[in-house]
Design a protein around this motif. Sequence first.
Motif, short mmCIF file in Angstrom:
data_model
loop_
_atom_site.label_atom_id
_atom_site.label_comp_id
_atom_site.label_asym_id
_atom_site.label_seq_id
_atom_site.Cartn_x
_atom_site.Cartn_y
_atom_site.Cartn_z
N ASP A 100 0.66 -1.31 -0.37
CA ASP A 100 -0.05 0.31 -0.44
C ASP A 100 0.33 0.76 -0.08
OD1 ASP A 100 -1.62 2.20 0.31
OD2 ASP A 100 -2.93 0.96 2.01
N PRO A 101 0.63 2.27 -1.30
CA PRO A 101 1.64 3.37 -1.52
C PRO A 101 1.51 4.09 0.47
CG PRO A 101 0.56 3.04 -2.50
CD PRO A 101 0.04 1.99 -1.88
N ALA A 102 0.44 4.67 1.24
CA ALA A 102 0.17 4.92 2.38
C ALA A 102 1.43 4.46 3.33
CB ALA A 102 -1.66 4.66 3.16
N LEU A 103 1.98 3.38 3.09
CA LEU A 103 2.62 3.29 4.21
C LEU A 103 4.25 3.44 3.95
CD1 LEU A 103 2.64 -0.87 3.82
CD2 LEU A 103 1.48 0.53 6.00
N GLY A 104 4.50 4.54 2.57
CA GLY A 104 5.66 4.91 3.00
C GLY A 104 6.60 4.26 2.70
N ASN A 112 15.80 3.35 7.83
CA ASN A 112 14.46 4.04 7.39
C ASN A 112 13.45 4.15 8.36
OD1 ASN A 112 15.99 4.50 5.20
ND2 ASN A 112 14.73 3.50 3.98
N GLY A 113 12.66 5.20 8.90
CA GLY A 113 11.83 5.79 9.26
C GLY A 113 10.75 5.27 9.63
N ASP A 114 10.54 4.28 7.92
CA ASP A 114 8.64 3.80 7.73
C ASP A 114 8.26 2.64 8.39
OD1 ASP A 114 9.33 1.62 5.69
OD2 ASP A 114 10.59 2.92 5.56
N VAL A 115 6.74 1.91 8.55
CA VAL A 115 6.67 0.73 9.40
C VAL A 115 7.34 0.01 8.28
CG1 VAL A 115 4.39 1.08 7.92
CG2 VAL A 115 4.63 -0.08 10.18
N VAL A 116 7.47 0.09 7.04
CA VAL A 116 7.42 -1.48 6.11
C VAL A 116 9.10 -1.57 6.85
CG1 VAL A 116 8.42 -2.48 3.94
CG2 VAL A 116 5.88 -1.44 4.89
N ASN A 117 10.44 -0.89 6.62
CA ASN A 117 11.54 -1.55 7.52
C ASN A 117 11.55 -1.57 8.99
OD1 ASN A 117 14.01 -0.44 5.02
ND2 ASN A 117 12.77 0.80 4.48
N SER A 172 7.72 -12.62 3.53
CA SER A 172 5.87 -12.50 3.65
C SER A 172 5.29 -12.28 4.68
CB SER A 172 6.13 -14.40 3.25
OG SER A 172 7.08 -15.00 4.61
N THR A 173 6.26 -12.64 5.82
CA THR A 173 4.99 -12.33 7.59
C THR A 173 5.53 -10.80 7.15
OG1 THR A 173 6.52 -13.32 8.58
CG2 THR A 173 5.94 -11.91 10.46
N VAL A 174 5.90 -9.43 6.52
CA VAL A 174 5.34 -8.04 6.72
C VAL A 174 4.80 -7.95 5.39
CG1 VAL A 174 6.60 -6.17 6.22
CG2 VAL A 174 8.31 -7.50 7.11
N LEU A 175 4.53 -9.05 4.83
CA LEU A 175 3.13 -8.58 3.55
C LEU A 175 2.39 -9.11 4.15
CD1 LEU A 175 5.28 -9.85 0.44
CD2 LEU A 175 4.02 -7.76 0.94
N ALA A 176 2.19 -10.13 4.88
CA ALA A 176 0.78 -10.84 5.78
C ALA A 176 0.36 -9.94 6.75
CB ALA A 176 0.89 -11.71 6.60
N LEU A 177 1.11 -9.18 7.40
CA LEU A 177 1.21 -7.93 8.28
C LEU A 177 0.20 -6.87 8.36
CD1 LEU A 177 4.21 -8.29 10.98
CD2 LEU A 177 1.51 -8.99 11.42
N ALA A 185 1.36 2.12 10.48
CA ALA A 185 1.94 3.17 10.69
C ALA A 185 1.34 3.98 11.88
CB ALA A 185 2.07 4.46 9.06
N ARG A 186 0.40 3.32 12.74
CA ARG A 186 -0.60 4.30 13.94
C ARG A 186 0.87 3.70 14.50
NH1 ARG A 186 -4.96 3.60 10.77
NH2 ARG A 186 -5.49 2.64 11.80
N ASP A 187 1.43 2.33 14.41
CA ASP A 187 2.45 1.11 15.73
C ASP A 187 3.69 1.95 15.79
OD1 ASP A 187 0.19 -0.94 16.16
OD2 ASP A 187 -0.05 -0.89 13.98
N LEU A 188 4.05 2.98 15.57
CA LEU A 188 5.56 3.66 15.52
C LEU A 188 5.57 4.70 16.27
CD1 LEU A 188 6.68 4.30 11.92
CD2 LEU A 188 7.27 2.00 13.42
N GLU A 189 6.33 4.57 17.26
CA GLU A 189 6.07 5.33 18.40
C GLU A 189 7.84 6.33 18.32
OE1 GLU A 189 6.38 2.66 22.18
OE2 GLU A 189 3.20 2.57 21.49
N ASP A 190 7.94 6.94 19.11
CA ASP A 190 9.40 7.46 19.02
C ASP A 190 10.62 6.86 20.02
OD1 ASP A 190 8.55 9.97 17.31
OD2 ASP A 190 8.29 11.71 19.01
N GLY A 191 11.69 7.14 19.91
CA GLY A 191 12.35 5.95 20.29
C GLY A 191 13.72 6.99 20.49
N PRO A 192 14.22 5.82 20.72
CA PRO A 192 15.75 7.21 21.22
C PRO A 192 16.76 7.20 20.42
CG PRO A 192 16.07 5.02 22.77
CD PRO A 192 14.63 5.08 22.29
#
Length: 257
Positions: A100-104, A112-117, A172-177, A185-192
């Motif tokens: 999905d392009p919305a995943l960035g 990289n800061g996107d959820v897929v990476n 394949s796990t990444v694609l399934a999730l 992307a909402r599951d990303l939180e700021d870390g140190p």
Amino acid sequence: MEAPGAGHVLARRRQLERHSDPSDRLELSRVLVAGKIRNQHVLLRRRARRAEEPDLVWQAASRLSALEVRVAECGDVAQVMGVEGGASGVYYRAFARVLDPALGFTGRGRRNGDVVNALTNYCSALLRETVVSGLLAAGLDPYLSFLHTPARGRPTLAFDLMEEWRPVLLDSTVLALTGLRAVTARDLEDGPDGPWLSSQARSQIITRFHARLAAPARGWPAPPAQRTYADQLRAQCVALRAWILGEAETYDPFAWR
């Protein structure tokens, strides 16, 4: 839970001898990278119909098929790594098109800061520890590798054997999730040191990854009935040991279908 014993010392000695032989390193490096590229284009062919531009994904799969053949022409490990790098570029550009392009996602990068990476990094750690366990059970030294350059504190033989499994278990796990929107992307939180995955997302990843390991293995030739991907991964570690000891003439990577 405990350090490996000395019962496998002969296997480790032979592993060191074969690691020190440039021709042996080249032989194993070729088959590992060819196996990885093959499984990459299998994944793309499976996913092409769901992509927004399926023709481009099919073209990438065809280019990977050609690069798989080229690996056999490489004269040293550096050339093998060069082909692997080129194949990774082709693969991840196509991989972005089945997401999905919305995943960035614009390309693979550990920082990289996107959820897929972030997902890929976490699944890579899970896969690494699974492979390390298989190698230790087979009596091999996870730190003495053939494709990757050994480095202090890095289980580089696990990195070698992970290559053929990345499309099968990790991607394949990444694609399934992402396809099920179990992690977004909402599951990303700021870390140190950059974005972190939430605890809920990590729990989802672990559950899905272990479900993937427990699924029936689909390979060519067909694995024995009832064999799971976890079973097959352990079998590959044993097969690698057989090649190292000279009990098998070749090591055949897992061929997904």
